[in-house]
Design a protein around this motif. Structure first.
Motif, PDB file in Angstrom:
ATOM      1  N   ARG A   1      -1.618  -4.174 -11.034  1.00 37.11           N
ATOM      2  CA  ARG A   1      -0.815  -5.346 -11.388  1.00 37.11           C
ATOM      3  C   ARG A   1      -0.763  -5.528 -12.903  1.00 37.11           C
ATOM      4  NH1 ARG A   1      -3.483  -8.661  -8.603  1.00 37.11           N
ATOM      5  NH2 ARG A   1      -2.225  -8.581  -6.712  1.00 37.11           N
ATOM      6  N   GLU A   2      -1.887  -5.299 -13.583  1.00 32.66           N
ATOM      7  CA  GLU A   2      -1.927  -5.450 -15.038  1.00 32.66           C
ATOM      8  C   GLU A   2      -1.075  -4.394 -15.737  1.00 32.66           C
ATOM      9  OE1 GLU A   2      -6.415  -7.416 -15.452  1.00 32.66           O
ATOM     10  OE2 GLU A   2      -6.083  -5.285 -15.837  1.00 32.66           O
ATOM     11  N   LYS A   3      -1.019  -3.198 -15.153  1.00 33.91           N
ATOM     12  CA  LYS A   3      -0.190  -2.131 -15.728  1.00 33.91           C
ATOM     13  C   LYS A   3       1.259  -2.208 -15.258  1.00 33.91           C
ATOM     14  CE  LYS A   3      -2.957   1.062 -14.203  1.00 33.91           C
ATOM     15  NZ  LYS A   3      -3.578   2.380 -13.909  1.00 33.91           N
TER      16      LYS A   3
ATOM     17  N   LEU B   1       2.237  -1.980  -9.764  1.00 29.65           N
ATOM     18  CA  LEU B   1       2.118  -2.389  -8.366  1.00 29.65           C
ATOM     19  C   LEU B   1       3.479  -2.603  -7.700  1.00 29.65           C
ATOM     20  CD1 LEU B   1       0.225  -3.053  -6.043  1.00 29.65           C
ATOM     21  CD2 LEU B   1       0.112  -5.406  -6.871  1.00 29.65           C
ATOM     22  N   PRO B   2       4.464  -3.238  -8.368  1.00 33.78           N
ATOM     23  CA  PRO B   2       5.781  -3.374  -7.711  1.00 33.78           C
ATOM     24  C   PRO B   2       6.383  -2.030  -7.320  1.00 33.78           C
ATOM     25  CG  PRO B   2       5.636  -4.840  -9.600  1.00 33.78           C
ATOM     26  CD  PRO B   2       4.431  -3.967  -9.659  1.00 33.78           C
ATOM     27  N   ILE B   3       6.193  -1.015  -8.152  1.00 36.18           N
ATOM     28  CA  ILE B   3       6.721   0.315  -7.815  1.00 36.18           C
ATOM     29  C   ILE B   3       6.016   0.860  -6.586  1.00 36.18           C
ATOM     30  CG2 ILE B   3       7.019   2.671  -8.663  1.00 36.18           C
ATOM     31  CD1 ILE B   3       7.064   1.550 -11.486  1.00 36.18           C
TER      32      ILE B   3
ATOM     33  N   SER C   1       7.439   3.722   0.854  1.00 38.41           N
ATOM     34  CA  SER C   1       7.368   3.592   2.309  1.00 38.41           C
ATOM     35  C   SER C   1       5.948   3.383   2.823  1.00 38.41           C
ATOM     36  CB  SER C   1       7.959   4.851   2.967  1.00 38.41           C
ATOM     37  OG  SER C   1       7.230   6.009   2.568  1.00 38.41           O
ATOM     38  N   GLN C   2       4.975   3.303   1.914  1.00 38.13           N
ATOM     39  CA  GLN C   2       3.587   3.125   2.340  1.00 38.13           C
ATOM     40  C   GLN C   2       3.351   1.692   2.804  1.00 38.13           C
ATOM     41  OE1 GLN C   2       1.759   5.966   2.387  1.00 38.13           O
ATOM     42  NE2 GLN C   2       3.741   6.774   1.723  1.00 38.13           N
ATOM     43  N   SER C   3       2.638   1.580   3.919  1.00 36.39           N
ATOM     44  CA  SER C   3       2.306   0.257   4.436  1.00 36.39           C
ATOM     45  C   SER C   3       1.175  -0.362   3.616  1.00 36.39           C
ATOM     46  CB  SER C   3       1.888   0.353   5.902  1.00 36.39           C
ATOM     47  OG  SER C   3       0.697   1.120   6.034  1.00 36.39           O
TER      48      SER C   3
END
Length: 283
Positions: free
Chosen positions: A90-92, A95-97, A102-104
């Protein structure tokens, strides 16, 4: 079928972690330190006792010391390995990417957890040949040896799950790490202090004759303490003494296993269910 068991997050994290020269350097220095400790203990003991052999009771003491060293390794290194797994992404801002793939959520959390504790598992497994030296001198049964490592793995998995949970719930890695270390210190130290406090209060409040009433709270506090568990596995007499103090006949390992398995499952469920919720809130 093969694709259902694959976890790209886990494979990617393992490649990044174990391709680093720091990982192999860490294993090397850990094994060197273990060898120095083991052979130094054997040499010192033989010098003090002025014998040319290593007795089984001395081998048991060596195994006990190595077990507590491994326990300290699990307790103090696991939070640092797992508390930044999600928060660092999240800091880098990566995380949105990761969440758009398709990973759960389960694959992401399990991959982060397993890749983080894999290095510590490597340290434990790499130290097994050094541990096996105790079998040359006797005093340790293979069953007790296996039990100690089984519960070390249970402890490692539980604390790692707590670290991943805090890393998912808390945005800052440093805050997540502090929270994970706080839980670890509570389980390893505070529970022991509270156990002594509860038993002292129980004795002060009991003024009758005969056996005191069962102290379920005291037994629970002792059962979830990792140090008490390892001591009870090494010496069954400690578990019996604990049962006499609390008047609860439940073995220590039963309460320990039930608590830490429950803690692992709940932590993973919270992390999985809140992974994408936090991202929606951050938007």
């Amino acid at each position: 079928m093969k694709a259902s068991f694959s976890n790209p997050v886990l494979f990617k994290e393992l490649k990044l972690r174990f391709r680093s020269p720091k990982s192999f350097t860490g294993v090397l220095f850990y094994l060197i330190a273990m060898c120095i400790f083991v052979f130094g203990f054997i040499f010192t003991t033989m010098s003090v006792s002025k014998t040319s052999y290593f007795r089984p009771d001395e081998s048991f003491i060596l195994f006990a010391l190595l077990s507590f060293i491994q326990l300290a390794l699990v307790l103090f290194i696991t939070p640092g390995l797992t508390a930044g797994t999600v928060s660092s992404e999240r800091e880098k801002q990566t995380l949105p990417i990761l969440l758009t793939t398709s990973q759960s959520s389960f694959q992401i959390i399990s991959g982060k957890l397993l890749s983080s504790i894999a290095f510590l598992l490597l340290l434990i497994v790499a130290g097994l040949p050094i541990y096996s030296l105790v079998f040359l001198f006797g005093g340790i049964s293979p069953g007790r040896f296996a039990l100690v490592f089984l519960f070390l793995f249970v402890t490692l998995l539980a604390i790692g799950s707590v670290g991943v949970m805090f890393s998912t719930l808390i945005r800052r890695t440093i805050v997540s790490m502090i929270a994970t270390y706080g839980v670890m210190l509570f389980l390893a130290i505070v529970t022991g202090f509270l156990f002594l406090l509860v038993m002292q209060v129980t004795r002060m409040n009991y003024t009758g004759t005969g056996l005191p009433p069962p102290s379920y709270v005291g037994h629970m506090l002792a059962s979830i303490n990792p140090g008490v568990l390892v001591a009870s596995l090494l010496s069954p007499g400690i578990s019996e003494s604990l049962s006499e103090m609390t008047q609860v006949k439940l073995p220590v390992w039963v309460g320990y296993l039930a608590f830490y398995v429950t803690l692992t499952v709940l932590s993973l469920i919270i992390a999985i269910t809140n992974l994408r919720v936090n991202m929606k809130r951050s938007k």
